[in-house]
Design a protein around this motif. Sequence first.
Motif: not given
Length: 427
Positions: A211-228
């Motif tokens: 299950d691959i979501r293409l064209d998704h370029s990451l810009c930020r990780i909030d590791a405390q709330s576990r959000h991408l």
Amino acid sequence: MTASLTVLGAGIAGLAANHAAAALGHDCVMYEAAPRAGGLLDSIEVQGYRFDRAVHLSFADQPEARAFFDQTAHAAFTPSPRCVEHPYWLKHPVQNNLHPLPVDQRVELVRGFVERPDTRPGHYKDWLVSQYGRALSARYAERYTEKYWTVPAEVMGIDWIGPRIHRPALDEVLRGAMTDDTPSVYYAPQMRYPERGGYRAFIEPLITKADIRLDHSLCRIDAQSRHLHFTNGHVTRYNHLISTLPLPVLAGMVDGIPDAIQADAQSLVATTVDLICIGVARPNVFKDLWFYIYDDDVMAARASCPGMQSADNCPPGCSSIQFEIYGSSRRPMMQSAEALQRDCAQALEKWGFATNADIAVSHHHHVPYANVLFEQGMEQRRDRVRTWLGSMGIACAGRFGEWDYLWSHQAFQSGADTARRVLASAT
């Protein structure tokens, strides 16, 4: 519902992580910045020619990776690469195969090998000199280091070497100086390549089941709330996270990273590679799976011949070759794509393979991450970054996630093992 495992990057390490998670009964979602999965194992297709993203041949030895790769129909080859130092073509490795050189040059190089210093190496140049002697090291290994790694040998450490570079005995050097009848000492006795579909065919079964979501370029990780957070505006929560992204890129996206860890991350350097893919409108032009280039007037460090790996990589009656030209922040690539293509075409003519009139296709492709650069002290800085990321619940896998010299089967194993370790903590 949030998946048990989230994976950043759909190259071989990420795909293997997904595969391992599925085998354990966990669901997994993958995010890939590119419009296609595959990473460094994806293919380049140009007018009926297929090229890999630099030379790829499998010599998987771990049972898990080997069993998976063997599901794809493939051809097997005995590796026998050569080295060109025009006008000489020497079998690889050069230190074992000096016979094509003039006698006086062989004498000088063998004498240097016999007189090599017995010292404890402090850096890669010291190691090369202690293994081969000053003359062999300067003429071949140090020149190639600057072509492939983009830095002088004394800048590099030695912990990465392992079995990758052959360390000859005197009898081997003497025999290779006297005759062309020398045995192969390559680190892998057999290499494999898919019959159809390029090297990507080995991982195609992994791609189709993920299950691959293409064209998704990451810009930020909030590791405390576990959000991408992604550049397209998508925001998602994760339970367990594995990243195969390059460590310097990943670290810069994590909220709250300490300045010292950020500095360590940004000190990590990787090479880039410009691939010049050339199709020749004649059959049987090349006879090597790949070869190494020592010519100072040729920018490429290495070339491979996809049509030799599989006839499916070329139109009928044609041949193909791909040149690899390396750069880095230590030696940025300043030449245009057109200049690089001209340089490679001139090399083909110089070596007697093809003229401009024979070239049916010439294509340039830039790969921003090729190899991790093992500068002295890099491992300590890398380990501090990985330790901090681990403390934030972010596991890393693959060549650029681990920031290590991993071949494709090792990257597969890295992804699978990391997924099992991460998910074991969830039970």
